[in-house]
Design a protein around this motif. Structure first.
Motif, PDB file in Angstrom:
ATOM      1  N   GLY A 158      -1.652   6.292   1.256  1.00 23.74           N
ATOM      2  CA  GLY A 158      -0.483   5.511   0.900  1.00 23.74           C
ATOM      3  C   GLY A 158      -0.131   4.471   1.944  1.00 23.74           C
ATOM      4  O   GLY A 158       0.136   3.301   1.621  1.00 23.74           O
ATOM      5  N   GLY A 159      -0.148   4.873   3.208  1.00 21.93           N
ATOM      6  CA  GLY A 159       0.195   3.930   4.273  1.00 21.93           C
ATOM      7  C   GLY A 159      -0.791   2.781   4.369  1.00 21.93           C
ATOM      8  O   GLY A 159      -0.403   1.617   4.539  1.00 21.93           O
ATOM      9  N   ARG A 160      -2.090   3.064   4.229  1.00 18.76           N
ATOM     10  CA  ARG A 160      -3.084   2.005   4.345  1.00 18.76           C
ATOM     11  C   ARG A 160      -3.048   1.043   3.162  1.00 18.76           C
ATOM     12  O   ARG A 160      -3.197  -0.164   3.322  1.00 18.76           O
ATOM     13  CB  ARG A 160      -4.468   2.625   4.467  1.00 18.76           C
ATOM     14  N   LEU A 161      -2.824   1.574   1.964  1.00 26.06           N
ATOM     15  CA  LEU A 161      -2.718   0.691   0.805  1.00 26.06           C
ATOM     16  C   LEU A 161      -1.516  -0.234   0.930  1.00 26.06           C
ATOM     17  O   LEU A 161      -1.609  -1.436   0.668  1.00 26.06           O
ATOM     18  CB  LEU A 161      -2.609   1.527  -0.471  1.00 26.06           C
ATOM     19  N   ALA A 162      -0.377   0.335   1.321  1.00 24.94           N
ATOM     20  CA  ALA A 162       0.823  -0.492   1.462  1.00 24.94           C
ATOM     21  C   ALA A 162       0.640  -1.548   2.541  1.00 24.94           C
ATOM     22  O   ALA A 162       1.087  -2.694   2.394  1.00 24.94           O
ATOM     23  CB  ALA A 162       2.019   0.402   1.778  1.00 24.94           C
ATOM     24  N   GLN A 163      -0.028  -1.178   3.636  1.00 27.92           N
ATOM     25  CA  GLN A 163      -0.217  -2.117   4.741  1.00 27.92           C
ATOM     26  C   GLN A 163      -1.199  -3.216   4.385  1.00 27.92           C
ATOM     27  O   GLN A 163      -0.974  -4.397   4.657  1.00 27.92           O
ATOM     28  CB  GLN A 163      -0.704  -1.350   5.977  1.00 27.92           C
TER      29      GLN A 163
END
Length: 858
Positions: free
Chosen positions: A472-477
């Motif tokens: 989730g964090g990498r996709l959002a970033q």
């Protein structure tokens, strides 16, 4: 450890340190190879000085020339002796057979010059060459590679840097001071830096060991309670180490400066062993504390491996130093048979660390190197090439200018061409750096690279929460998504498990049979959401489902599926740039979804396996307890019987078994001997075995001599209280000491054997097995025993023990073994039979319980 590193600075420092260590260690190794494989071309060190520039160690050649220990060294080859580098430089310019002059003064007398002919290194034996290569080549390079491998893959992890420091320091400690002597012959300044690195590593090793024990793999709870202890045990080492490092480094250039702190070092010399032992002891304290207190079994196993590996590696060196401290001996003065194995065992410590980190995965190394590291390596590579070419040009210009035959105009031309080449190279380097920025690190490439890395990364994560946070964090970033939610299956529905950008996170639950999940299962790829398009799939959902989905404000719904099984799905909101998701975005999202779905499946399987392992451990423990209880059912005390020696032994094939033997003291001067074999194995057989014992003892206390009737009663009781498929072969006999008569009944058991003067008497009289038939008749047999007779009872686990070729041990081999045991006590006979059966079986597993009863008539 809460330390934070600046990413670019950390990587640059790491690269610079790696280059320095490689050059430093590589040059030392090359010098060592010269002494090992070309000893005739390398002159040996003539002498070494200690405090005050006085001769402390000297070779036989120096002693024969007239130099004595304690002489003041004033000059070497006419150069004033200001430090160790003077002697090293002169030695580095010489060859064996050259004469080196030393100006010395003795006991305050006048100076005198002594000439010494330099001797070559002696040709080492191959055994000693192998030992030197292991200690001074393999071990340091192994430590260096391990440390930098972890640091380059985890450049922002303080624990990785701590491991790197520990490995670098250990690489220098393991080699001792033998290699650093070569550095004294290097260029001025370079030798000082080399000695500084070596001395600092040696001084910091106990401190780094202490800190590693505290923080690996996580901070010790003991240190959280008592944080001041580490400062108490490391501060004295730090102070002494700084003083010792200064003294060693100063002695390279100026031995007078080195004398400033020698009084302090001499005053603390008696406490050095205790000072250095304290941090190492605290290392073991924290490792031992955590190995018993951490919740994770994997972490406890890794720590136990680390503890035993370090104990095996470091204990011999510790003992050697302790003996040296007590007897005032140096390490070289201790016996070779002890010091050589102690030195060789040093390799066990870094090897253990490598095993724990790489094989046991105490620190994850499977992730792809980040873009920042690639950028630093790319830009740094350009700088390295620039520096190398410039350095080479400068050397060529200097050499050309120094040639006496070269005229001035030609010299000026070469100098001008060199300067032009350097300036041109600078311009080319700048253009290459800009090209790297444009080609590899533009924004579009960053997004793709991060997502590609993520598809590899998720495969190594086996816990749900870190997986969701990472994905989730990498996709959002990477895609600059403002809102993202991840819903996972929980029972028969799907609920939010992780969310970004919602305050508070939306509450929703999609049934497993809902139209939403059916659509995701059917499409299996990223689904764009267009509420303003009546043809969009979202309008096929029911009103309730559509309202629940709208709470997440999705533009993309990404199913996480494996073989049409939906583990969950991701909703991605609008990008901050307000640009639509491109086809490249959708392809990469699909790749990530596949890998994430597989990772979720792995987490499910891992949790299932963990649950099964925990249940298996509980069952194993219960079986262990059952085995302990069963062992208590076997005879614990052997009452003395007139005229008999006897013993029994049972080795179950599993934790518990169905074999049984017993010795019963019967009223009326009779002594009962029993052996049996329950059908089956494991817990059911053990329960029937316990029933068999209880039944026998309840019947034996009646002191009956009618053993046929006793066996008939036992058969009926066992038949009534056990399943129809359970039975036991059983043999019971009673020995009467006054008459030496042995009465018995054999209920289908392997016939015990009486060995008498080379003859074998089989005790076969009896009837069927007990517990299989409700009514059965038994016949009692009798044999008159004589002094010297040996009775051997056994179960088929002995006679039918099989080897890898499925051949049986057999009764004939048993008879032959017993025949070789004449005069041995019963327990020794049992041991011989077990040893022979095991030797026959070889590596084949034990397939049945093995039980023996041996009785010897005196």
């Amino acid at each position: 450890m809460q330390i934070r590193f600046n990413p670019q600075t950390a990587l640059r420092v790491l690269i610079a340190l790696a280059v320095f260590v490689a050059l430093y260690q590589g040059r030392l190794i090359m010098d060592q190879f010269q002494t090992l494989f070309r000893p005739a071309y390398m002159p040996r060190t003539v002498l070494l000085t200690g405090a005050g520039g006085r001769v402390d160690v000297l070779t036989d050649a120096a002693a024969q020339a007239g130099i004595r220990k304690g002489d003041d060294l004033l000059a070497v080859n006419g150069h004033p002796y200001t430090g160790d580098a003077v002697l090293g430089m002169e030695l580095g310019k010489s060859r064996p057979g050259d004469t080196m002059s030393f100006r010395i003064a003795r006991d305050g007398g006048p100076a005198q010059v002594v000439n010494v002919v330099l001797q070559p290194y002696a040709q080492e034996t191959w055994g000693r060459i192998a030992m030197i290569l292991l200690l001074r080549v393999v071990t340091p390079w192994f430590c260096i590679v391990l440390g930098f491998l972890v640091a380059f893959q985890r450049p922002f992890d303080p624990l990785a840097w701590l491991l790197l420091g520990l490995m670098l320091s250990f690489s220098q400690v393991a080699t001792g001071d033998g290699l650093i002597q070569f550095a004294l012959g290097w260029e001025r300044g370079v030798s000082t830096i080399a000695v500084l690195f070596w001395a600092a590593c040696g001084a910091s090793w106990p401190i780094l060991m202490c800190l590693f024990g505290i923080y690996f793999p996580e901070r010790s709870e003991f240190d959280r309670k008592y944080p001041w202890i580490k400062w108490v045990v490391t501060a004295p080492v730090a102070v002494f180490g700084i003083a010792a490092t200064w003294t060693v480094v100063a002695a390279v250039e100026n031995w007078r400066a080195a004398e400033l702190l020698r009084p302090f070092l001499r005053s603390a010399a008696g406490l050095v062993f205790l000072m250095y032992s304290a941090p190492i002891s605290y290392f073991y304290t924290n490792i031992g504390y955590k190995s018993g207190s951490l919740e994770s079994p994997d972490a406890r196993r890794r720590l136990r491996l680390l503890m035993w590996g370090s104990i095996i590696s470091l204990t011999p060196i510790f003992i050697a130093n302790l003996i040296g401290a007590i007897r005032h001996l140096s390490f070289d003065q201790l016996p070779t048979w002890f010091t050589v194995p102690a030195l060789l065992l040093l390799f066990v410590f870094p090897a253990t660390l490598a095993y724990i980190i790489v094989v046991q995965r105490a620190m994850e190394l499977g992730t792809v190197v980040r873009t920042g590291l690639k950028y630093t390596l790319a830009r740094g590579g350009v700088k390295v090439v620039q520096v190398a070419v410039v350095f080479g040009l400068l050397l060529y210009i200097a050499e050309a200018a120094a040639q006496a035959q070269m005229n001035r105009p030609r010299t000026m031309i070469i100098l001008g061409l060199g300067i032009t080449a350097i300036l041109l190279l600078q311009r080319l380097g700048e253009r290459a750096s800009r090209w790297i920025d444009r080609r590899f690190f533009r924004e579009a490439y960053n997004s793709e690279q991060i997502l590609a890395d993520l598809s590899d990364t998720v495969r190594t994560i086996v816990e749900t929460k870190p997986l969701l946070e990472t994905v989730g964090g990498r996709l959002a970033q990477s895609l600059h998504v403002q809102k993202l939610a991840m819903l996972l299956r929980d029972g028969d529905g799907y609920e939010p498990a992780y969310a970004i950008g919602y305050t508070p996170p939306p509450s929703a639950r999609f049934s497993q049979d809902s139209k939403m999940i059916e659509t995701l299962r059917k499409e299996s790829g990223p689904l764009p959401v267009f509420y303003d398009n009546p043809m969009c799939w979202v309008h096929t959902l029911g009103r309730e489902e559509c309202d629940m989905l709208s709470k997440f404000e999705p533009e993309i719904v990404l199913p996480l599926a494996v073989k049409n099984e939906i583990h969950g799905f991701i909703t991605l909101g609008a990008k901050q740039s307000e640009q639509p998701y491109s086809s490249a975005d959708l392809r990469l999202l699909q790749s990530v979804a596949v890998q994430t779905g597989l990772a979720l499946e792995n987490t499910r399987l891992t949790a299932k396996v963990a649950s099964e392992v925990a249940q298996r451990e509980r069952l194993n423990r219960e079986i262990e307890i059952a085995g302990e209880v069963q062992q208590r059912l076997f005879p614990q005390d052997y009452p003395a019987v007139e005229g008999l020696e006897y013993a029994g032994y049972c080795r179950p094939a599993q934790g518990v078994g169905g074999d049984y033997y017993d010795f019963v003291r019967v009223d009326g001067d009779y002594f009962g001997i029993a052996i049996g074999d329950v059908s089956g194995k494991g817990i059911p057989a053990a329960l029937l075995m316990a029933s068999l014992q209880a039944c026998l003892r309840s019947q034996a206390i009646m002191a009956t001599q009618d053993l046929a009737r006793l066996m008939t009663t036992m058969n009926r009781l066992i038949f009534e209280t056990s399943p129809s498929n359970r039975y036991a072969t059983f043999f019971y006999g009673q020995y009467h000491p006054p008459t030496r008569e042995f009465s018995y009944v054999n209920a289908g058991h392997n016939a015990p054997m009486v060995f008498r003067n080379g003859d074998v008497i089989r005790l076969e009289t009896g009837g069927p097995v007990v517990g299989l038939f409700g009514a059965a008749a038994y016949e009692q047999g009798s044999v008159q025993l004589e002094p010297g007779d040996t009775l051997v009872g056994f179960t088929d686990g002995i006679s039918e023990a099989m080897n890898e070729a499925d051949d049986e041990f057999g009764e004939e081999r048993m008879i032959a073994t017993v025949g070789q045991c004449a005069g041995l006590c019963p327990m020794k006979v049992i041991e011989r039979l077990m040893v022979d059966a095991d030797a026959f079986s070889g590596t084949a597993p034990q397939h049945d319980d093995m039980t023996l009863v041996v009785v010897r008539v005196l």
